[in-house]
Scaffold this active site. Structure first.
Site, PDB file in Angstrom:
ATOM      1  CG  ASP A 237      -2.121   0.935   1.051  1.00 30.45           C
ATOM      2  OD1 ASP A 237      -3.108   0.600   0.373  1.00 30.45           O
ATOM      3  OD2 ASP A 237      -2.032   2.037   1.621  1.00 30.45           O
ATOM      4  CE1 TYR A 386      -5.474   6.675  -0.503  1.00 32.13           C
ATOM      5  CE2 TYR A 386      -5.278   7.113   1.850  1.00 32.13           C
ATOM      6  CZ  TYR A 386      -5.362   6.215   0.800  1.00 32.13           C
ATOM      7  OH  TYR A 386      -5.310   4.876   1.042  1.00 32.13           O
ATOM      8  CG  HIS A 443      -4.371  -4.043  -0.154  1.00 32.64           C
ATOM      9  ND1 HIS A 443      -3.686  -3.610  -1.272  1.00 32.64           N
ATOM     10  CD2 HIS A 443      -4.329  -3.017   0.736  1.00 32.64           C
ATOM     11  CE1 HIS A 443      -3.263  -2.369  -1.076  1.00 32.64           C
ATOM     12  NE2 HIS A 443      -3.643  -1.980   0.130  1.00 32.64           N
TER      13      HIS A 443
END
Length: 469
Positions: A237, A386, A443
């Protein structure tokens, strides 16, 4: 582990037959691809930064302090009060996880959290490894530093930094740590697991501009402060991008291992292989696993990503708006985070009433990760990461245009959000010494498949060490 020889042959093939596509690419984009490649730097400057509102002192504080996670009766009482007052709407019938977290199952999670989950017990679990903090660029950076099991005074393992992402934490690595700290075939590690600034117990940046390059620089300073000039990196990630940036800044990193492969380059080789890959896979260097994981491309990479990336658009544009609600509601926070642990573990989990969460994980472990966000009020700052990383033109950024020449190992888990074949990985990672098609997992590989990930890290490091002899 996949042989990389076919992909070298495809580079030559695409150079010959991809010229017409290259011309179309130039015309469509307005870019001179050849000149762009020539401008690519081999490394990224280290730089410097300061992320506190307080004035920077003339000399940096280099001290490292032991840290212990603590809780209180008041903290638990406040949580219970909020859980008791939770307001949930009625769920749609047989909605499973199609609309997000199933509200009927959420009631079960709330009940368990309120009546059976023992936060003090989990705090003791968190403290079973040694925690530390040190101030770097105005931020108190939290990290775990674990020596090999049974190591005598002065005995050291291979230094390895493990890097988490969102919505995870350092706690993801608690199942893989024993596998790495135990000697096998004369290979053992000492492991450093930091919390990204703005996540968990690391301070949140107070000024704008903190992105993966800033995090990479801080973690390089952390390793230097711990006395490591050469070391291995592993990440998934955001951790995979930060680790990649660290390798771009410091090309003498011993090795880079990733379980998410962040290739953002779109070039003629990738386009050509994508167009031909479903019908002529061997011609473009794909194998059966690549085809199975990539195609049908629109369904598996466009529709699925549209369904799974609504959160990304919110967090990359206006994170504070949604974040305020999550920071004030433990139920909202749990639903928001745990839904990712469902769909990102296996996309088929959306068809299940409980999202398949307890097939892979325990509620204690899932809620412990949620509590790290809740008790530190770090959900908003983690979401801001982000926005900071999606500012401006992504394709013109230095780290997007810079290749990685550090020895690299790639572990492709079948249920991860996107698949990156070896050929595509080569466009950015120029020294791939191992590429593994993992048999299972998604993930959150360190949490879901710790044995598989640990084994792949070990085989990669063994190969790199052998190459250096």
């Amino acid at each position: 582990m996949q042989s990389l020889v076919p992909y070298k042959h495809f580079i030559s093939f695409s150079s010959k037959y991809g010229l017409k596509l290259l011309g179309l690419y130039k015309a469509a984009s307005g870019l001179d691809v050849g000149q762009k490649c020539q401008r690519r730097a081999s490394t990224i400057p280290m730089g410097d930064g300061w992320w506190s509102r307080e004035k920077r002192p003339t000399a940096d504080d280099l001290r490292i302090h032991p840290f212990k996670i603590e809780t209180s009766v008041e903290e638990t009482q406040d949580l219970h009060t909020r859980l008791d007052k939770a307001r949930l709407p009625l769920p749609l019938e047989d909605s499973c996880f199609y609309n997000g977290f199933n509200l009927s199952y959420l009631r079960k999670v709330i009940y368990y959290w309120r009546n059976q989950f023992d936060w003090q017990k989990q705090v003791n679990v968190l403290n079973c490894y040694p925690h530390f903090k040190t101030n770097i660029e105005g931020l108190n950076v939290h990290f775990i530093y674990c020596k090999p099991y049974g190591a005598s005074a002065g005995q050291r393992g291979k230094p390895l930094m493990l890097l988490h992402g969102w919505p995870g934490s350092f706690y993801e690595f608690y199942w893989i740590l024993p596998l790495l700290l135990t000697s096998q075939d004369d290979l053992v590690f000492e492991v450093i697991c930091p919390s990204i600034p703005g996540y968990g117990y690391s301070d949140a940046p107070q000024l704008e501009g903190f992105n993966t390059l800033a995090a990479a620089r801080i973690f390089l300073k952390l390793m230097e402060r711990l006395g490591f000039s050469q070391f291995y990196l592993q990440g998934g990630d955001w951790g995979s991008i930060i680790a990649t940036n660290m390798a771009q800044i410091k090309p003498d990193v011993k090795g880079l291992h990733l379980n998410m492969i962040p290739v953002t380059t779109v070039n003629p080789i990738i386009l050509l292989s994508l167009l031909l890959g479903s019908r002529f896979p061997t011609l473009v260097g794909f194998n059966e696993k690549d085809v199975k994981r990539l195609y049908p491309y629109i369904q598996k990479n466009v529709f699925s990503m549209l369904r799974e990336t609504g959160y990304l658009h919110i967090q990359a544009t206006k994170p504070d708006t949604a974040g305020c609600g999550l920071n004030d509601s433990p139920v909202g926070l749990a639903a928001y985070i745990l839904e990712k642990f469902s769909s990102w573990t296996d996309p088929q989990n959306i068809h299940l009433h409980d999202g398949g969460l307890e097939r892979q994980f325990s509620l204690d472990d899932l809620l412990t990760n949620v509590m790290i966000y809740w008790t530190t009020s770090s959900i908003v700052s983690s979401m801001r990461f982000y926005k900071e990383n999606f500012q401006g033109n992504l394709w013109k950024r230095e780290h997007t245009r810079t290749g990685v020449y550090v020895p690299t190992g790639l572990a492709a888990f079948p249920e991860d959000l996107l698949h990156c074949p070896p050929l595509w990985a080569w466009q950015k990672y120029k020294n791939v010494v191992s590429y593994s098609y993992m048999p299972s997992g998604g993930h959150f590989a360190a949490l879901q498949e710790p044995q598989l990930l640990a084994s792949d890290i070990r085989q990669f490091v063994t190969k790199v060490e052998a190459l250096k002899k």
